[in-house]
Design an enzyme around this catalytic site. Structure first.
Site, PDB file in Angstrom:
ATOM      1  N   LYS A  82       0.409  -1.308   0.147  1.00 24.66           N
ATOM      2  CA  LYS A  82      -0.203   0.449   0.173  1.00 24.66           C
ATOM      3  C   LYS A  82       1.239   0.879  -0.479  1.00 24.66           C
ATOM      4  O   LYS A  82       0.631   2.380  -0.870  1.00 24.66           O
ATOM      5  CB  LYS A  82      -0.848   0.286   1.083  1.00 24.66           C
ATOM      6  CG  LYS A  82      -2.309  -1.224   1.052  1.00 24.66           C
ATOM      7  CD  LYS A  82      -3.010  -0.849   2.552  1.00 24.66           C
ATOM      8  CE  LYS A  82      -4.017  -2.683   2.259  1.00 24.66           C
ATOM      9  NZ  LYS A  82      -5.015  -3.139   2.954  1.00 24.66           N
ATOM     10  N   GLN A 123      -5.093  -2.175   9.504  1.00 26.01           N
ATOM     11  CA  GLN A 123      -4.943  -3.297   8.327  1.00 26.01           C
ATOM     12  C   GLN A 123      -5.268  -4.288   9.251  1.00 26.01           C
ATOM     13  O   GLN A 123      -5.631  -4.695  10.637  1.00 26.01           O
ATOM     14  CB  GLN A 123      -3.434  -4.233   8.195  1.00 26.01           C
ATOM     15  CG  GLN A 123      -3.111  -4.696   7.366  1.00 26.01           C
ATOM     16  CD  GLN A 123      -3.449  -4.655   6.120  1.00 26.01           C
ATOM     17  OE1 GLN A 123      -3.332  -3.363   5.909  1.00 26.01           O
ATOM     18  NE2 GLN A 123      -4.152  -5.862   5.731  1.00 26.01           N
ATOM     19  N   ASP A 139     -11.554   1.770   3.053  1.00 25.19           N
ATOM     20  CA  ASP A 139     -11.472   0.300   2.561  1.00 25.19           C
ATOM     21  C   ASP A 139     -13.059   0.083   3.037  1.00 25.19           C
ATOM     22  O   ASP A 139     -13.483  -1.052   2.218  1.00 25.19           O
ATOM     23  CB  ASP A 139     -11.381   0.235   3.920  1.00 25.19           C
ATOM     24  CG  ASP A 139     -10.202  -1.035   3.731  1.00 25.19           C
ATOM     25  OD1 ASP A 139      -9.510  -1.073   3.390  1.00 25.19           O
ATOM     26  OD2 ASP A 139      -9.370  -0.796   5.787  1.00 25.19           O
TER      27      ASP A 139
END
Ligand code: NDP
Length: 287
Positions: free
Chosen positions: A54, A98, A121
């Site tokens: 990322k 995460q 997300d």
């Protein structure tokens, strides 16, 4: 028949190029680059690889990336306090934590602590609700990447029978909802499904998100079907393998994504797209 191999890497590269162009345009408008804050808790090696990917993608797209690596024993309160700080920081456009998190931390609480307009997300219940109703929110990156791949490849979805194997909140369920939005007729299978083989065999489009190597065998697939393999499994010899028996399936289906190089790169590309979009929307809202 030999299947078309859908090149997720190439499609992801094009999406990232577009994200970079859009990021530059947004940067000119707001006087700084779009910014993504990534929080990682603990030392899970797979999570570390994902976070590094990322960061690399952010660099390539002209997005500032901030990383917060917290030790495994971080308390839920400490994590929520950091998320809150990033959420209030005007110079941060997207916040993600995460997953998976250590067992003592509630993923639900952490996801809900991120404002929907920074939830790049697409996991916040408000964004999930908008996905269901068709409103303008953020779509979860992996399922949104699947739809993007089908569009890039010009694969028709309307009226097609789609079978999704897996019903997780991050892949299976949203993939099914997005395919419904694309006018497919959708069936979702899971570990309690009876007659899974026969159901999958009916599908024009199969989305496999099970997390079991070579779970989908060639005899389960309708000749000419399109197969999107979300699974990322590590075999004992350390090589990666999807949820589909790729070699055998490619002999019978019309198109298939490989692992690696299929769905995986799309997830990060869609995250870049969402981050730039978050910056753009926040800039628009502050005018
Ligand atoms: P989960 O473990 O959360 O979900 C797996 C799903 O598969 C569950 O719904 C489960 O059913 C179902 N399942 C398990 N065994 C069977 C079975 N024997 N028959 C039918 N269904 C079964 O996994 P995720 O959704 O998070 O991830 C799935 C895979 O995708 C993993 O390999 C993961 O690494 C990969 N992944 C890849 C990403 C990418 O960027 N390419 C992103 C995210 C994930 P039940 O609900 O009944 O337990």
């Amino acid at each position: 028949m030999s299947a078309k191999i859908i090149d997720g890497k190439a499609i992801a590269a094009r999406i990232k190029e577009n994200a970079a162009k859009d990021a530059a345009e947004v940067a000119r408008a707001i006087g700084r680059k779009p910014c993504l804050a990534v929080v990682i808790v603990g030392e899970d090696p797979a999570s570390r690889v994902y976070v590094n990917n990322k960061k690399k993608a952010c660099e390539a797209c002209g997005i500032t990336s901030l990383e917060y690596a917290l030790p495994e024993q971080t308390s839920q309160e400490e994590l929520l306090a950091l998320i809150d700080r990033l959420d209030r920081d005007d110079a941060v456009d997207g916040v993600l934590c995460q997953l998976p998190l250590p067992a003592h931390i509630s993923e639900e609480k952490v996801i809900e602590a991120i404002s929907p307009d920074k939830d790049v997300d697409g996991f916040h219940p408000v964004n999930v609700g908008k996905m269901v109703t068709g409103g303008e929110g953020f779509l979860p990156c992996t399922p949104a990447g699947l739809i993007e791949m089908l569009k890039y490849e010009g694969i028709e979805t309307a009226g097609k029978r789609c079978v999704v194997i897996g019903r997780s909140n991050i892949v299976g369920k949203p993939a099914a909802l997005l395919m419904l939005r694309e006018n497919a007729t959708v069936t979702v299978c899971h570990s309690r499904t009876n007659g899974l083989k026969e159901i999958v065999r009916e599908a024009d489009i199969v989305i496999a998100a099970v997390g079991r190597p070579k779970f989908v065998t060639a005899d389960m697939l309708k000749p000419g079907a399109v197969v999107l393999d979300v699974g990322i499994n590590r075999l004992p010899d350390r090589t990666l393998c999807g949820d589909v028996d790729f070699a055998a399936a490619s002999e019978t289906v019309s198109a298939i994504t490989p692992v690696p190089g299929g769905v995986g790169p799309m997830t990060v590309a869609m995250l870049m797209k969402n981050t730039v979009e978050a910056a753009r929307r926040r800039a628009r809202a502050s005018l």
